[in-house]
Design a protein around this motif. Structure first.
Motif, PDB file in Angstrom:
ATOM      1  N   SER A  38     153.076  98.798  45.793  1.00 25.86           N
ATOM      2  CA  SER A  38     154.412  99.130  45.322  1.00 25.86           C
ATOM      3  C   SER A  38     154.863  98.130  44.277  1.00 25.86           C
ATOM      4  O   SER A  38     154.203  97.119  44.026  1.00 25.86           O
ATOM      5  CB  SER A  38     155.410  99.126  46.494  1.00 25.86           C
ATOM      6  N   ALA A  39     155.988  98.420  43.681  1.00 29.72           N
ATOM      7  CA  ALA A  39     156.627  97.494  42.755  1.00 29.72           C
ATOM      8  C   ALA A  39     158.133  97.606  42.929  1.00 29.72           C
ATOM      9  O   ALA A  39     158.660  98.698  43.189  1.00 29.72           O
ATOM     10  CB  ALA A  39     156.237  97.791  41.315  1.00 29.72           C
ATOM     11  N   THR A  40     158.807  96.486  42.810  1.00 28.33           N
ATOM     12  CA  THR A  40     160.265  96.453  42.832  1.00 28.33           C
ATOM     13  C   THR A  40     160.720  95.797  41.542  1.00 28.33           C
ATOM     14  O   THR A  40     160.328  94.659  41.248  1.00 28.33           O
ATOM     15  CB  THR A  40     160.794  95.657  44.037  1.00 28.33           C
ATOM     16  N   VAL A  41     161.514  96.512  40.753  1.00 30.05           N
ATOM     17  CA  VAL A  41     161.928  96.011  39.447  1.00 30.05           C
ATOM     18  C   VAL A  41     163.454  95.991  39.385  1.00 30.05           C
ATOM     19  O   VAL A  41     164.106  96.990  39.703  1.00 30.05           O
ATOM     20  CB  VAL A  41     161.370  96.880  38.301  1.00 30.05           C
ATOM     21  N   LEU A  42     163.995  94.852  38.979  1.00 30.81           N
ATOM     22  CA  LEU A  42     165.447  94.696  38.847  1.00 30.81           C
ATOM     23  C   LEU A  42     165.817  94.814  37.376  1.00 30.81           C
ATOM     24  O   LEU A  42     165.303  94.064  36.535  1.00 30.81           O
ATOM     25  CB  LEU A  42     165.886  93.351  39.406  1.00 30.81           C
ATOM     26  N   TYR A  43     166.703  95.763  37.065  1.00 28.54           N
ATOM     27  CA  TYR A  43     167.146  95.996  35.686  1.00 28.54           C
ATOM     28  C   TYR A  43     168.610  95.616  35.528  1.00 28.54           C
ATOM     29  O   TYR A  43     169.401  95.684  36.485  1.00 28.54           O
ATOM     30  CB  TYR A  43     167.014  97.475  35.309  1.00 28.54           C
ATOM     31  N   GLN A  44     168.956  95.240  34.303  1.00 31.99           N
ATOM     32  CA  GLN A  44     170.360  95.080  33.913  1.00 31.99           C
ATOM     33  C   GLN A  44     170.678  96.255  33.002  1.00 31.99           C
ATOM     34  O   GLN A  44     170.136  96.381  31.903  1.00 31.99           O
ATOM     35  CB  GLN A  44     170.580  93.768  33.177  1.00 31.99           C
ATOM     36  N   LEU A  45     171.544  97.157  33.472  1.00 31.44           N
ATOM     37  CA  LEU A  45     171.969  98.310  32.679  1.00 31.44           C
ATOM     38  C   LEU A  45     173.426  98.088  32.305  1.00 31.44           C
ATOM     39  O   LEU A  45     174.334  98.384  33.087  1.00 31.44           O
ATOM     40  CB  LEU A  45     171.812  99.610  33.466  1.00 31.44           C
ATOM     41  N   GLY A  46     173.649  97.534  31.107  1.00 28.42           N
ATOM     42  CA  GLY A  46     175.002  97.160  30.749  1.00 28.42           C
ATOM     43  C   GLY A  46     175.488  96.085  31.694  1.00 28.42           C
ATOM     44  O   GLY A  46     174.879  95.030  31.834  1.00 28.42           O
ATOM     45  N   ALA A  47     176.587  96.347  32.400  1.00 27.03           N
ATOM     46  CA  ALA A  47     177.125  95.396  33.375  1.00 27.03           C
ATOM     47  C   ALA A  47     176.612  95.665  34.782  1.00 27.03           C
ATOM     48  O   ALA A  47     176.979  94.957  35.719  1.00 27.03           O
ATOM     49  CB  ALA A  47     178.655  95.463  33.368  1.00 27.03           C
ATOM     50  N   GLN A  48     175.748  96.664  34.950  1.00 26.43           N
ATOM     51  CA  GLN A  48     175.295  97.097  36.264  1.00 26.43           C
ATOM     52  C   GLN A  48     173.863  96.636  36.546  1.00 26.43           C
ATOM     53  O   GLN A  48     172.966  96.797  35.721  1.00 26.43           O
ATOM     54  CB  GLN A  48     175.336  98.624  36.348  1.00 26.43           C
ATOM     55  N   LEU A  49     173.644  96.040  37.740  1.00 26.73           N
ATOM     56  CA  LEU A  49     172.297  95.724  38.197  1.00 26.73           C
ATOM     57  C   LEU A  49     171.751  96.930  38.950  1.00 26.73           C
ATOM     58  O   LEU A  49     172.437  97.510  39.800  1.00 26.73           O
ATOM     59  CB  LEU A  49     172.306  94.510  39.125  1.00 26.73           C
ATOM     60  N   VAL A  50     170.504  97.276  38.653  1.00 22.35           N
ATOM     61  CA  VAL A  50     169.872  98.431  39.289  1.00 22.35           C
ATOM     62  C   VAL A  50     168.457  98.037  39.702  1.00 22.35           C
ATOM     63  O   VAL A  50     167.708  97.457  38.909  1.00 22.35           O
ATOM     64  CB  VAL A  50     169.816  99.650  38.344  1.00 22.35           C
ATOM     65  N   THR A  51     168.112  98.354  40.944  1.00 25.29           N
ATOM     66  CA  THR A  51     166.766  98.083  41.449  1.00 25.29           C
ATOM     67  C   THR A  51     165.991  99.396  41.531  1.00 25.29           C
ATOM     68  O   THR A  51     166.472 100.374  42.109  1.00 25.29           O
ATOM     69  CB  THR A  51     166.809  97.448  42.847  1.00 25.29           C
ATOM     70  N   ALA A  52     164.806  99.402  40.942  1.00 24.43           N
ATOM     71  CA  ALA A  52     163.919 100.563  41.058  1.00 24.43           C
ATOM     72  C   ALA A  52     162.767 100.205  41.983  1.00 24.43           C
ATOM     73  O   ALA A  52     162.135  99.158  41.829  1.00 24.43           O
ATOM     74  CB  ALA A  52     163.385 100.978  39.694  1.00 24.43           C
ATOM     75  N   VAL A  53     162.502 101.060  42.959  1.00 21.33           N
ATOM     76  CA  VAL A  53     161.390 100.874  43.886  1.00 21.33           C
ATOM     77  C   VAL A  53     160.339 101.921  43.547  1.00 21.33           C
ATOM     78  O   VAL A  53     160.625 103.123  43.553  1.00 21.33           O
ATOM     79  CB  VAL A  53     161.849 101.016  45.345  1.00 21.33           C
ATOM     80  N   VAL A  54     159.138 101.435  43.236  1.00 22.56           N
ATOM     81  CA  VAL A  54     158.044 102.307  42.818  1.00 22.56           C
ATOM     82  C   VAL A  54     156.992 102.311  43.917  1.00 22.56           C
ATOM     83  O   VAL A  54     156.498 101.261  44.330  1.00 22.56           O
ATOM     84  CB  VAL A  54     157.414 101.816  41.501  1.00 22.56           C
ATOM     85  N   SER A  55     156.649 103.497  44.411  1.00 26.01           N
ATOM     86  CA  SER A  55     155.618 103.638  45.434  1.00 26.01           C
ATOM     87  C   SER A  55     154.367 104.226  44.809  1.00 26.01           C
ATOM     88  O   SER A  55     154.424 105.239  44.121  1.00 26.01           O
ATOM     89  CB  SER A  55     156.113 104.542  46.575  1.00 26.01           C
ATOM     90  N   PRO A  72     158.612 110.701  39.823  1.00 28.70           N
ATOM     91  CA  PRO A  72     157.671 110.742  40.950  1.00 28.70           C
ATOM     92  C   PRO A  72     157.404 109.351  41.512  1.00 28.70           C
ATOM     93  O   PRO A  72     156.957 108.456  40.802  1.00 28.70           O
ATOM     94  CB  PRO A  72     156.401 111.331  40.317  1.00 28.70           C
ATOM     95  N   GLY A  73     157.733 109.168  42.790  1.00 31.56           N
ATOM     96  CA  GLY A  73     157.497 107.882  43.441  1.00 31.56           C
ATOM     97  C   GLY A  73     158.438 106.779  43.031  1.00 31.56           C
ATOM     98  O   GLY A  73     158.211 105.615  43.368  1.00 31.56           O
ATOM     99  N   VAL A  74     159.508 107.085  42.301  1.00 30.17           N
ATOM    100  CA  VAL A  74     160.442 106.060  41.816  1.00 30.17           C
ATOM    101  C   VAL A  74     161.860 106.404  42.231  1.00 30.17           C
ATOM    102  O   VAL A  74     162.352 107.502  41.944  1.00 30.17           O
ATOM    103  CB  VAL A  74     160.385 105.919  40.279  1.00 30.17           C
ATOM    104  N   ARG A  75     162.515 105.472  42.938  1.00 30.11           N
ATOM    105  CA  ARG A  75     163.910 105.655  43.311  1.00 30.11           C
ATOM    106  C   ARG A  75     164.700 104.440  42.853  1.00 30.11           C
ATOM    107  O   ARG A  75     164.173 103.325  42.797  1.00 30.11           O
ATOM    108  CB  ARG A  75     164.063 105.857  44.821  1.00 30.11           C
ATOM    109  N   ALA A  76     165.964 104.639  42.507  1.00 27.86           N
ATOM    110  CA  ALA A  76     166.803 103.569  41.976  1.00 27.86           C
ATOM    111  C   ALA A  76     168.009 103.335  42.875  1.00 27.86           C
ATOM    112  O   ALA A  76     168.566 104.272  43.468  1.00 27.86           O
ATOM    113  CB  ALA A  76     167.266 103.903  40.563  1.00 27.86           C
TER     114      ALA A  76
END
Length: 385
Positions: A38-55, A72-76
């Protein structure tokens, strides 16, 4: 996997899934990539932090439950939503947190995120303003209640064991909120040690750190959590073998390094385990007006005290402060009276550099940093005779 680590590739799908404006900028803040899993990626979208979990598996894991489907296999998950830190939503909401802390009516709370590792922990600054004196707390949200309870208990016991006017201050936890779970400390005024290492005071600061660390190691253990290095090296080999599947040359290099560490470590005389900080590096030390404070006892436990020394040395080397390694090691040897520990400390420095190399790969698989750290770590290992 490459797409998940590229802000340009993920920007449009993330904005569409979360309903954000098309003009919102996107940046990768952090990542943890485990090849084949898996992978866990933390993004900065403007002022919002978003975590994507990839299976990568056929079936999504527990981490992929909830959130919004991105592909497919990716949830935020938009902060403060975190499938493994369910209490974070309460901790990040001033009104909900005020109720959880049972503060006096009329007290205003302001919550500021200081550090966030998705699925692991979040560190928050909590400013309370009311009728009395203003109060600033540092709160840490954990994934598991037993981890929070251990940190709360151990910091309180350690602070008491160090006594009055110790060479290094350990702030005792003020409170624990089991329902979150979260541990709270009073904020310590001062500045971080790391920013002062390049100053003329560098060698002087190394002596202070060494004295404080030796005092910590001399305290009767306040933790029962064991940190066996053999088990960690076995995990390193497993992670390196996974890396070998996607980056053969680097993976083989890391596995060779891990095997060399095991072989060389067997020739060293390791003492009985003692109390260690477990993540000892310059950023964990805080310069106050009168003393030195040591923070973050999440990895406190029982191990060879030389492991703390080696981890600190590795951070000095990683951040281009290698000139301070010898002054620090000399000062620690004098303070601890452990002349036999120099070889072990250098061996543990190589262990810590391997740990950093694996972490650097998980953050950025195409980065040259892991290979550079391998050169540094093998150089350290060559100094162990």
């Amino acid at each position: 996997m490459d797409d998940a680590l590229r802000a340009g590739a993920m920007r449009a799908p993330l904005l569409a899934a979360l309903g954000l404006p098309a003009s919102t900028p996107c940046h990768v803040v952090d990542a943890k990539y485990e090849p084949g899993s898996s992978a866990t990626v933390l993004y900065q979208l403007g002022a919002q932090l978003v975590t994507a979990v990839v299976s990568f598996g056929a079936e999504p894991g527990d981490d992929a439950q909830g959130g919004v489907q991105v592909g497919p296999g990716v949830r935020a998950f938009a902060f403060p939503d975190d499938p493994r830190l369910p209490g974070l939503r309460v901790a990040a909401d001033p009104q909900a947190l005020a109720a959880a802390l049972a503060v006096d009516t009329g007290t205003r709370l302001r919550v500021t995120l200081l550090r966030y590792r998705p699925g692991k922990r979040a560190t928050l600054r909590i400013d309370l303003r009311g009728k009395g004196e203003p109060l600033t707390l540092i709160g840490k949200v954990y994934a598991k209640g037993d981890k929070a309870a251990a940190v709360y208990d151990e910091t309180r016991r350690l602070s008491a064991a160090l006594g009055d006017a110790p060479p290094v201050l350990v702030g005792p936890a003020e409170a624990i909120v089991p329902t979150i779970p979260m541990v709270l400390w009073r904020s310590i005024p001062g500045e971080d040690l790391e920013s002062r290492l390049a100053s003329q005071r560098g060698p002087e600061l190394m002596a202070a750190v060494a004295e404080g660390l030796a005092a910590l190691h001399a305290v009767d253990p306040v933790s029962e959590r064991r940190r066996p290095v053999a088990a960690e090296l076995a995990r390193f080999d497993l992670r390196a073998s996974n890396i070998e599947r996607v980056s053969p040359e680097l993976g083989r290099s890391l596995r060779t390094w891990a095997a060399a560490l095991c072989e060389r470590g067997e020739s060293l005389q390791h003492p009985a385990p003692g109390l260690v900080h477990g993540d000892c590096k310059p950023s964990q030390f805080w310069l106050t007006a009168s003393t030195l404070a040591l923070l973050d006892f999440d990895h406190c436990g029982l191990a060879d005290p030389a492991s703390d020394v080696g981890t600190f040395l590795a951070s000095l080397r990683q951040h281009s402060h290698a000139a301070l390694e010898t002054p620090f090691l000399d000062a620690y040897t004098r303070a601890a009276g452990d002349g036999d520990g120099r070889q072990r400390a250098v061996w543990y420095e190589s262990v810590a550099l391997l740990r950093k190399a694996l972490r650097a790969f998980s953050r950025s698989p195409r980065s040259p940093v892991p290979q550079r750290l391998a050169v540094e770590g093998l150089d350290c290992l060559g100094a162990v005779v």
